[in-house]
Design a protein around this motif. Structure first.
Motif, PDB file in Angstrom:
ATOM      1  N   VAL A  90      54.399  38.287  37.582  1.00  0.00           N
ATOM      2  CA  VAL A  90      53.891  38.352  36.214  1.00  0.00           C
ATOM      3  C   VAL A  90      53.952  36.971  35.559  1.00  0.00           C
ATOM      4  CG1 VAL A  90      56.134  39.007  35.192  1.00  0.00           C
ATOM      5  CG2 VAL A  90      53.990  39.648  34.050  1.00  0.00           C
ATOM      6  N   GLY A  91      52.855  36.576  34.956  1.00  0.00           N
ATOM      7  CA  GLY A  91      52.738  35.259  34.350  1.00  0.00           C
ATOM      8  C   GLY A  91      51.975  34.284  35.215  1.00  0.00           C
ATOM      9  N   SER A  92      52.014  34.494  36.534  1.00  0.00           N
ATOM     10  CA  SER A  92      51.273  33.627  37.450  1.00  0.00           C
ATOM     11  C   SER A  92      49.996  34.283  37.951  1.00  0.00           C
ATOM     12  CB  SER A  92      52.141  33.233  38.647  1.00  0.00           C
ATOM     13  OG  SER A  92      52.432  34.354  39.465  1.00  0.00           O
ATOM     14  N   LEU A  93      49.934  35.600  37.850  1.00  0.00           N
ATOM     15  CA  LEU A  93      48.763  36.356  38.276  1.00  0.00           C
ATOM     16  C   LEU A  93      48.275  37.219  37.114  1.00  0.00           C
ATOM     17  CD1 LEU A  93      49.923  37.571  41.811  1.00  0.00           C
ATOM     18  CD2 LEU A  93      48.643  35.495  41.236  1.00  0.00           C
ATOM     19  N   ASP A  94      47.032  37.608  37.172  1.00  0.00           N
ATOM     20  CA  ASP A  94      46.446  38.469  36.144  1.00  0.00           C
ATOM     21  C   ASP A  94      46.737  39.920  36.524  1.00  0.00           C
ATOM     22  OD1 ASP A  94      44.961  39.101  33.854  1.00  0.00           O
ATOM     23  OD2 ASP A  94      43.130  39.357  35.033  1.00  0.00           O
ATOM     24  N   ILE A  95      47.663  40.552  35.830  1.00  0.00           N
ATOM     25  CA  ILE A  95      48.128  41.889  36.187  1.00  0.00           C
ATOM     26  C   ILE A  95      47.734  42.894  35.113  1.00  0.00           C
ATOM     27  CG2 ILE A  95      50.161  43.314  36.668  1.00  0.00           C
ATOM     28  CD1 ILE A  95      51.565  40.761  37.604  1.00  0.00           C
ATOM     29  N   ASP A  96      47.143  43.999  35.526  1.00  0.00           N
ATOM     30  CA  ASP A  96      46.786  45.108  34.635  1.00  0.00           C
ATOM     31  C   ASP A  96      47.459  46.363  35.184  1.00  0.00           C
ATOM     32  OD1 ASP A  96      45.617  47.234  33.278  1.00  0.00           O
ATOM     33  OD2 ASP A  96      43.631  46.315  33.183  1.00  0.00           O
ATOM     34  N   VAL A  97      48.547  46.789  34.562  1.00  0.00           N
ATOM     35  CA  VAL A  97      49.305  47.928  35.083  1.00  0.00           C
ATOM     36  C   VAL A  97      48.479  49.209  35.081  1.00  0.00           C
ATOM     37  CG1 VAL A  97      51.596  47.014  34.566  1.00  0.00           C
ATOM     38  CG2 VAL A  97      50.348  48.289  32.797  1.00  0.00           C
ATOM     39  N   LYS A  98      47.558  49.325  34.145  1.00  0.00           N
ATOM     40  CA  LYS A  98      46.722  50.532  34.095  1.00  0.00           C
ATOM     41  C   LYS A  98      45.677  50.525  35.204  1.00  0.00           C
ATOM     42  CE  LYS A  98      47.592  51.664  29.293  1.00  0.00           C
ATOM     43  NZ  LYS A  98      47.044  52.008  27.964  1.00  0.00           N
ATOM     44  N   ALA A  99      45.139  49.356  35.495  1.00  0.00           N
ATOM     45  CA  ALA A  99      44.188  49.257  36.601  1.00  0.00           C
ATOM     46  C   ALA A  99      44.887  49.518  37.936  1.00  0.00           C
ATOM     47  CB  ALA A  99      43.528  47.887  36.608  1.00  0.00           C
ATOM     48  N   LEU A 100      46.118  49.033  38.071  1.00  0.00           N
ATOM     49  CA  LEU A 100      46.890  49.290  39.285  1.00  0.00           C
ATOM     50  C   LEU A 100      47.352  50.737  39.362  1.00  0.00           C
ATOM     51  CD1 LEU A 100      49.130  46.075  39.432  1.00  0.00           C
ATOM     52  CD2 LEU A 100      47.203  46.642  40.931  1.00  0.00           C
ATOM     53  N   ASP A 101      47.416  51.412  38.199  1.00  0.00           N
ATOM     54  CA  ASP A 101      47.773  52.828  38.096  1.00  0.00           C
ATOM     55  C   ASP A 101      49.241  53.107  38.427  1.00  0.00           C
ATOM     56  OD1 ASP A 101      47.032  55.434  37.405  1.00  0.00           O
ATOM     57  OD2 ASP A 101      46.686  56.002  39.499  1.00  0.00           O
ATOM     58  N   VAL A 102      50.110  52.114  38.222  1.00  0.00           N
ATOM     59  CA  VAL A 102      51.536  52.339  38.468  1.00  0.00           C
ATOM     60  C   VAL A 102      52.124  53.166  37.331  1.00  0.00           C
ATOM     61  CG1 VAL A 102      51.820  50.241  39.821  1.00  0.00           C
ATOM     62  CG2 VAL A 102      52.169  50.162  37.346  1.00  0.00           C
ATOM     63  N   ASP A 103      53.217  53.847  37.622  1.00  0.00           N
ATOM     64  CA  ASP A 103      53.892  54.659  36.607  1.00  0.00           C
ATOM     65  C   ASP A 103      54.895  53.846  35.806  1.00  0.00           C
ATOM     66  OD1 ASP A 103      52.784  57.350  37.398  1.00  0.00           O
ATOM     67  OD2 ASP A 103      53.728  56.745  39.283  1.00  0.00           O
ATOM     68  N   LEU A 182      51.213  31.348  27.441  1.00  0.00           N
ATOM     69  CA  LEU A 182      50.408  32.093  28.408  1.00  0.00           C
ATOM     70  C   LEU A 182      49.231  32.787  27.747  1.00  0.00           C
ATOM     71  CD1 LEU A 182      53.201  33.564  30.668  1.00  0.00           C
ATOM     72  CD2 LEU A 182      51.501  31.860  31.294  1.00  0.00           C
ATOM     73  N   LEU A 183      49.430  33.310  26.556  1.00  0.00           N
ATOM     74  CA  LEU A 183      48.340  33.984  25.855  1.00  0.00           C
ATOM     75  C   LEU A 183      47.254  32.991  25.445  1.00  0.00           C
ATOM     76  CD1 LEU A 183      50.383  36.509  23.676  1.00  0.00           C
ATOM     77  CD2 LEU A 183      48.891  37.048  25.631  1.00  0.00           C
ATOM     78  N   GLU A 184      47.656  31.770  25.136  1.00  0.00           N
ATOM     79  CA  GLU A 184      46.676  30.747  24.785  1.00  0.00           C
ATOM     80  C   GLU A 184      45.830  30.356  25.994  1.00  0.00           C
ATOM     81  OE1 GLU A 184      48.902  27.544  23.122  1.00  0.00           O
ATOM     82  OE2 GLU A 184      49.148  28.505  21.156  1.00  0.00           O
ATOM     83  N   VAL A 185      46.460  30.253  27.137  1.00  0.00           N
ATOM     84  CA  VAL A 185      45.747  29.866  28.357  1.00  0.00           C
ATOM     85  C   VAL A 185      44.972  31.045  28.940  1.00  0.00           C
ATOM     86  CG1 VAL A 185      46.025  28.979  30.716  1.00  0.00           C
ATOM     87  CG2 VAL A 185      47.426  28.066  28.860  1.00  0.00           C
ATOM     88  N   GLY A 186      45.612  32.222  28.956  1.00  0.00           N
ATOM     89  CA  GLY A 186      44.997  33.428  29.516  1.00  0.00           C
ATOM     90  C   GLY A 186      45.359  33.602  30.979  1.00  0.00           C
ATOM     91  N   THR A 187      45.830  34.782  31.346  1.00  0.00           N
ATOM     92  CA  THR A 187      46.269  34.996  32.731  1.00  0.00           C
ATOM     93  C   THR A 187      45.138  34.939  33.755  1.00  0.00           C
ATOM     94  OG1 THR A 187      46.297  37.388  32.273  1.00  0.00           O
ATOM     95  CG2 THR A 187      48.401  36.220  32.172  1.00  0.00           C
ATOM     96  N   PRO A 188      43.876  35.288  33.420  1.00  0.00           N
ATOM     97  CA  PRO A 188      42.817  35.085  34.422  1.00  0.00           C
ATOM     98  C   PRO A 188      42.679  33.619  34.817  1.00  0.00           C
ATOM     99  CG  PRO A 188      42.064  36.612  32.739  1.00  0.00           C
ATOM    100  CD  PRO A 188      43.358  36.036  32.245  1.00  0.00           C
ATOM    101  N   ALA A 189      42.759  32.716  33.825  1.00  0.00           N
ATOM    102  CA  ALA A 189      42.673  31.283  34.118  1.00  0.00           C
ATOM    103  C   ALA A 189      43.891  30.811  34.890  1.00  0.00           C
ATOM    104  CB  ALA A 189      42.523  30.495  32.821  1.00  0.00           C
ATOM    105  N   VAL A 190      45.059  31.334  34.537  1.00  0.00           N
ATOM    106  CA  VAL A 190      46.287  30.965  35.244  1.00  0.00           C
ATOM    107  C   VAL A 190      46.181  31.361  36.714  1.00  0.00           C
ATOM    108  CG1 VAL A 190      48.760  31.407  35.475  1.00  0.00           C
ATOM    109  CG2 VAL A 190      47.759  31.087  33.206  1.00  0.00           C
TER     110      VAL A 190
END
Length: 282
Positions: A90-103, A182-190
Motif C-alpha cells: 500500500v502506497g507503492s501500488l494502486d490498490i482498490d480493496v473493493k475491486a479486489l473484493d477482499v473482506d 501520496l494523494l497529491e501525486v496519486g497512486t496510479p502515477a506512483v
C-alpha cells in the motif's frame, strides 16, 4: 481452517498459529521451485472447511506479489473470507480493496505510506461491520466514547468498533503528512513510476551478471527488488557506506523504490553492486 502462505511476514502467520489452542488449523501454502506461489497451490489448500484466507499482497522476503483477485475467487467458491495484509504494497501500488473484493485489509503507515511506526489501519467490508463483535476492545470502540461506562461493552455500530484505546496521537500527524504527499501525486502515477524503476533495476542487474530473485512480470512483483548474496547483511552495510539505503532478509539484499526515486538512483545502485559483485554475489 485458516490458510496462510509461505510469503507471510512473521506476524501474519504467528497471529493465526496463536489461535491453534482455540481449535484453529493453520495451513501454509508453499512456494514452488521457481520461488513463486501460483494460484494452483492455493486451489489445493482452500476447501469447504476453510474459514479464512489470510495472505500478504507482496512478500517481504523477495518482493513477489500474489494474485489476490484470483485467490479471492478461489475463497469465494468455498465460502471462505479473505484478509489481505497490504503492508508491503500500500502506497507503492494502486490498490482498490473493493475491486479486489477482499473482506478485510490491514496495513501500516511505516513503509510506502510515508508515515511512521505505531499506527495502522483496518478495512472491513460493510456487510461485516455490524455482524462481527471484537473481543479485543477499548473505550474508543464504544458507541458513546464520552459515556465512560464500565458496566458493559457497547461497541459502536460503525467501523469504529474495531478501534481500541487512545490512538497514537503524535504518529497520526506523521501519517497525515505522508498521506497528503501520496494523494497529491496519486497512486496510479506512483505505481507506474515504481514499475518503471524496478523494471530498469532488474534489467541492469541482469546486465552486470547479478540477477534479482524478484519475479520479472509486473503483475507478480511490488516495489522491492531482492538480490541474492553470500553475505546480505555485510552487502547492505557496504551499500550504506555509499549512501545507498537497503535492507536484508534471508540471503537477499532488498532495494525498494518509490515515486521520489529516479533513474540516477537506479544507476548509483547498479554501479555500487558492480563494484561489490566479486565479494558478495552468490
Amino acid at each position: 481452517k485458516v490458510i496462510v502462505s509461505d510469503f507471510e511476514f512473521p506476524t501474519n502467520a504467528q497471529i493465526w498459529h496463536a489461535q491453534e489452542p482455540r481449535g484453529a488449523r493453520v495451513v501454509h501454502v508453499p512456494r514452488t521451485a521457481d520461488g513463486y506461489i501460483p494460484l494452483a497451490e492455493f486451489a489445493k489448500a482452500i476447501d469447504e472447511r476453510t474459514q479464512l484466507v489470510a495472505v500478504t499482497h507482496v512478500c517481504f522476503r523477495n518482493g513477489a506479489k500474489l494474485d489476490i483477485a484470483g485467490i479471492v475467487r478461489l475463497a469465494r467458491a468455498q465460502g471462505a473470507k479473505v484478509l489481505l495484509d497490504c503492508y508491503q504494497s500500500v502506497g507503492s501500488l494502486d490498490i482498490d480493496v473493493k475491486a479486489l473484493d477482499v473482506d478485510f485489509a490491514a496495513g501500516g503507515m511505516l513503509k510506502y505510506l510515508l508515515g511512521t511506526a505505531g499506527i495502522g489501519f483496518l478495512y472491513v467490508r460493510d456487510a461485516f461491520v455490524k455482524s462481527l463483535l471484537p473481543t479485543n476492545s477499548g473505550w474508543f470502540a464504544q458507541e458513546n466514547i464520552a459515556a465512560m461506562d464500565i458496566t458493559a461493552n457497547r461497541p459502536s455500530p460503525t467501523a469504529r468498533r474495531f478501534e481500541a484505546g487512545t490512538p497514537a496521537v503524535v504518529n497520526s500527524y506523521a501519517a497525515e503528512a505522508g498521506l497528503k504527499f501520496l494523494l497529491e501525486v496519486g497512486t496510479p502515477a506512483v505505481e507506474k513510476r515504481v514499475y518503471s524503476l524496478t523494471r530498469r533495476c532488474m534489467t541492469r542487474l541482469e546486465e552486470i551478471g547479478w540477477p534479482s530473485v524478484t519475479p520479472a512480470q509486473d503483475e507478480r512483483r511490488g516495489a522491492t527488488v531482492a538480490v541474492p548474496s553470500r553475505d546480505s547483511a555485510q552487502l547492505c552495510a557496504e551499500l550504506m557506506k555509499r549512501d545507498i539505503v537497503t535492507s536484508h532478509r534471508d540471503d537477499n539484499a532488498r532495494a525498494s523504490f518509490h515515486f521520489y526515486n529516479n533513474e540516477d538512483d537506479v544507476e548509483a545502485f547498479i554501479a555500487a553492486m558492480k563494484q561489490l559483485r566479486g565479494k558478495f554475489a552468490p
